[in-house]
Design a protein around this motif. Structure first.
Motif, mmCIF file in Angstrom:
data_model
loop_
_atom_site.group_PDB
_atom_site.id
_atom_site.type_symbol
_atom_site.label_atom_id
_atom_site.label_comp_id
_atom_site.label_asym_id
_atom_site.label_seq_id
_atom_site.Cartn_x
_atom_site.Cartn_y
_atom_site.Cartn_z
ATOM 1 N N ILE A 102 50.220 38.328 38.632
ATOM 2 C CA ILE A 102 49.263 38.198 39.720
ATOM 3 C C ILE A 102 48.838 36.729 39.786
ATOM 4 N N VAL A 148 49.785 44.610 44.221
ATOM 5 C CA VAL A 148 50.303 43.268 43.976
ATOM 6 C C VAL A 148 51.760 43.216 44.436
ATOM 7 N N SER A 154 47.672 39.658 45.937
ATOM 8 C CA SER A 154 47.015 40.918 45.613
ATOM 9 C C SER A 154 45.989 41.305 46.666
#
Length: 166
Positions: A102, A148, A154
């Motif tokens: 992420i 994600v 995200s």
């Protein structure tokens, strides 16, 4: 002159359309993960009620090696389906190709992922506020449901308090 005006309007519309692009892409094409979260409830007269979230993965940015800027948190999921940080890297090339990650921004001792605000529907504010208060008092886990995409973008989909999804 008219063509120049139309071109300027089109450029502005394109810019406005690109602003939410990463969040929309993550919502439609991302994989679901669950993050450990903590919260507090601010109220903004212009935005309404929202829950300000902080995450376990956001606390990993205390490494002295990270200066403010873009970072990538490599993720791993435990047997309960909860995702935790495995490592934080500054260069995307340092992430193994088979690992999910992420993208965040290091800001001092924490990392922000653009997931820090969950807007609460006005009609459910009292219910969610009560559930969050009870969760704090009874140490009930709060989880964030996040999507994600393969680029690390995200989007916060919802929160789970105990076993109830909001």
């Amino acid at each position: 002159m008219r063509k120049l005006f139309i071109a300027a309007v089109c450029v502005q519309i394109l810019i406005l359309a690109l602003v939410p692009y990463k969040k929309i892409r993550a919502r439609f094409f991302g994989r679901d993960i669950v993050l450990v979260a903590e919260q507090y409830d601010p109220y903004d007269p212009f935005l309404g009620y929202y829950v300000r979230m902080s995450y376990e993965i956001g606390q990993r940015g205390t490494d002295k090696a990270f200066v403010p800027g873009r970072v990538y948190t490599v993720l791993e999921t435990d047997a309960d389906g909860v995702t935790h940080p495995a490592s934080v890297v500054k260069d995307r090339g340092d992430i193994p190709s088979n690992r999910q990650f992420i993208t965040g921004f290091s800001r001092g001792g924490t990392i922000e992922y653009g997931l820090e605000q969950y807007f609460v529907p006005e009609e459910r504010h009292a219910e969610i506020d009560d559930a969050l208060r009870r969760a704090r008092e009874d140490s009930v886990p709060i989880r964030a449901r996040v999507r994600v995409d393969e680029a690390g973008n995200s989007a916060l989909i919802g929160i789970t308090i105990g076993h109830v999804d909001y």
